[in-house]
Enzyme design. Sequence first.
Site, mmCIF file in Angstrom:
data_model
loop_
_atom_site.group_PDB
_atom_site.id
_atom_site.type_symbol
_atom_site.label_atom_id
_atom_site.label_comp_id
_atom_site.label_asym_id
_atom_site.label_seq_id
_atom_site.Cartn_x
_atom_site.Cartn_y
_atom_site.Cartn_z
ATOM 1 N N GLU A 163 -12.447 3.370 -6.138
ATOM 2 C CA GLU A 163 -12.416 4.617 -6.929
ATOM 3 C C GLU A 163 -13.833 5.105 -7.221
ATOM 4 O O GLU A 163 -14.082 6.309 -7.283
ATOM 5 C CB GLU A 163 -11.608 4.407 -8.224
ATOM 6 C CG GLU A 163 -10.113 4.355 -7.927
ATOM 7 C CD GLU A 163 -9.293 3.508 -8.886
ATOM 8 O OE1 GLU A 163 -9.753 3.227 -10.008
ATOM 9 O OE2 GLU A 163 -8.174 3.114 -8.490
ATOM 10 N N GLU A 200 -10.041 -4.846 -0.927
ATOM 11 C CA GLU A 200 -9.055 -3.938 -1.500
ATOM 12 C C GLU A 200 -8.797 -2.786 -0.540
ATOM 13 O O GLU A 200 -9.521 -1.785 -0.555
ATOM 14 C CB GLU A 200 -9.563 -3.382 -2.836
ATOM 15 C CG GLU A 200 -9.779 -4.442 -3.891
ATOM 16 C CD GLU A 200 -9.583 -3.860 -5.282
ATOM 17 O OE1 GLU A 200 -8.710 -4.345 -6.000
ATOM 18 O OE2 GLU A 200 -10.281 -2.893 -5.633
ATOM 19 N N SER A 251 -1.981 -3.418 -5.319
ATOM 20 C CA SER A 251 -0.576 -3.579 -5.695
ATOM 21 C C SER A 251 -0.135 -5.040 -5.799
ATOM 22 O O SER A 251 0.983 -5.388 -5.403
ATOM 23 C CB SER A 251 0.323 -2.797 -4.729
ATOM 24 O OG SER A 251 0.019 -1.408 -4.808
ATOM 25 N N GLY A 269 -2.810 1.021 -6.205
ATOM 26 C CA GLY A 269 -2.025 1.911 -7.055
ATOM 27 C C GLY A 269 -0.854 2.571 -6.337
ATOM 28 O O GLY A 269 -0.229 3.479 -6.869
ATOM 29 N N ASN A 309 -8.245 -5.301 -13.685
ATOM 30 C CA ASN A 309 -9.074 -4.104 -13.824
ATOM 31 C C ASN A 309 -8.276 -3.069 -14.604
ATOM 32 O O ASN A 309 -7.319 -2.506 -14.087
ATOM 33 C CB ASN A 309 -9.441 -3.579 -12.424
ATOM 34 C CG ASN A 309 -10.143 -2.239 -12.483
ATOM 35 O OD1 ASN A 309 -10.627 -1.826 -13.536
ATOM 36 N ND2 ASN A 309 -10.212 -1.555 -11.348
ATOM 37 N N TRP A 310 -8.704 -2.852 -15.837
ATOM 38 C CA TRP A 310 -7.935 -1.944 -16.702
ATOM 39 C C TRP A 310 -8.307 -0.479 -16.491
ATOM 40 O O TRP A 310 -7.785 0.395 -17.195
ATOM 41 C CB TRP A 310 -8.117 -2.354 -18.171
ATOM 42 C CG TRP A 310 -7.344 -3.595 -18.536
ATOM 43 C CD1 TRP A 310 -6.473 -4.275 -17.736
ATOM 44 C CD2 TRP A 310 -7.367 -4.290 -19.786
ATOM 45 N NE1 TRP A 310 -5.947 -5.362 -18.413
ATOM 46 C CE2 TRP A 310 -6.485 -5.396 -19.674
ATOM 47 C CE3 TRP A 310 -8.048 -4.108 -20.994
ATOM 48 C CZ2 TRP A 310 -6.272 -6.292 -20.725
ATOM 49 C CZ3 TRP A 310 -7.844 -5.007 -22.031
ATOM 50 C CH2 TRP A 310 -6.954 -6.084 -21.893
ATOM 51 N N LYS A 311 -9.207 -0.223 -15.576
ATOM 52 C CA LYS A 311 -9.584 1.159 -15.252
ATOM 53 C C LYS A 311 -9.796 1.955 -16.554
ATOM 54 O O LYS A 311 -10.381 1.441 -17.485
ATOM 55 C CB LYS A 311 -8.522 1.805 -14.355
ATOM 56 C CG LYS A 311 -8.183 0.939 -13.149
ATOM 57 C CD LYS A 311 -7.391 1.671 -12.107
ATOM 58 C CE LYS A 311 -6.971 0.678 -11.037
ATOM 59 N NZ LYS A 311 -6.647 1.318 -9.771
ATOM 60 N N HIS A 349 -16.052 -0.529 -6.595
ATOM 61 C CA HIS A 349 -14.592 -0.332 -6.515
ATOM 62 C C HIS A 349 -14.325 0.944 -5.710
ATOM 63 O O HIS A 349 -15.086 1.910 -5.785
ATOM 64 C CB HIS A 349 -14.008 -0.212 -7.923
ATOM 65 C CG HIS A 349 -12.519 -0.186 -7.946
ATOM 66 N ND1 HIS A 349 -11.798 0.967 -7.687
ATOM 67 C CD2 HIS A 349 -11.605 -1.171 -8.158
ATOM 68 C CE1 HIS A 349 -10.508 0.687 -7.758
ATOM 69 N NE2 HIS A 349 -10.366 -0.601 -8.041
HETATM 70 C C1 PEP Z 1 -7.485 -2.025 -8.425
HETATM 71 O O1 PEP Z 1 -7.644 -1.119 -9.229
HETATM 72 O O2 PEP Z 1 -8.460 -2.696 -8.077
HETATM 73 C C2 PEP Z 1 -6.149 -2.289 -7.929
HETATM 74 C C3 PEP Z 1 -6.006 -3.190 -7.004
HETATM 75 O O3 PEP Z 1 -5.101 -1.548 -8.472
HETATM 76 P P1 PEP Z 1 -3.518 -1.841 -8.281
HETATM 77 O O4 PEP Z 1 -3.318 -3.320 -8.522
HETATM 78 O O5 PEP Z 1 -2.852 -0.997 -9.303
HETATM 79 O O6 PEP Z 1 -3.171 -1.472 -6.877
#
Ligand code: PEP
Length: 256
Positions: free
Chosen positions: A100, A170, A215, A176, A11-13, A98
């Site tokens: 976010e 998640e 992470s 993050g 996921n490049w956000k 997600h």
């Molecule tokens: C995500 O954005 O879905 C995610 C898991 O981010 P990260 O791997 O940076 O924790």
Amino acid sequence: MGKRVPFVCGNWKMHHGVEATRKQVRALVEGLPRLKGMVDLAIAPVATTLAAACEAARGSGLKIAAQNVHWAEKGAFTGEWSAAHLVELGVTHAICGHSERRALFGDDDITVPKRVRAAMDAGLVPIGCVGETLAQREAGKTEHVVATQTEAILEVIKPDEIDRLVLAYEPVWAIGTGKNATPTQAQEVHAQIRRLLAKRFGAKAELVRLQYGGSVKPDNAAELLREPDVDGALVGGAALEAASLLAIAEAGLQRA
Ligand code: PEP
């Protein structure tokens, strides 16, 4: 019933513009043979780069996902896009709900299932995200939160399409933060989700791929993907560089 093919999605956000997207996609395509066709790999780039990503990935087997999808087919929804718009580009997957989106843009257990339904109807693979915050975990509410969010999604899924659904657990506190769930914590919740699936869909629950996200990095991917119900990963920060995402995906080979 066949084995679940491991599935890793980056996921490049809100990172990587068109040029960087093309460069990273080319590098991923080049590295794809390392996965020997035994691990599915996708990236979810910024919406404005989806066309470029689809073009650069065409014919390679690398899947392109959207980070979101609206539930309506078309209409007065400024700033949104429909599943049909994604299909037109060659996008095959859509992340729905997600954390976010839930925390910053008002997604909830009403809108997330609608997005999942729209993705399904258009022939996309929805990646439905669920997970608890740190406060919820510390208050002992993880099971309840995950069950509520998962049930809301499962409510809109028909038995004959359940094999297309992907769910991503998640934990918000792990996203993050550099602090991943332990393999045991991840497996515990994944097993719970599998039980919820089984309650509704019986043996077909075994077909659903459950990704862990939070992470995930090249150095912890293998131990997470060793857990029986961790079928892949949804990766943020460590997905931005092709080499790192490929290394994570390679951890999936142990399940193949
Ligand atoms: C995500 O954005 O879905 C995610 C898991 O981010 P990260 O791997 O940076 O924790």
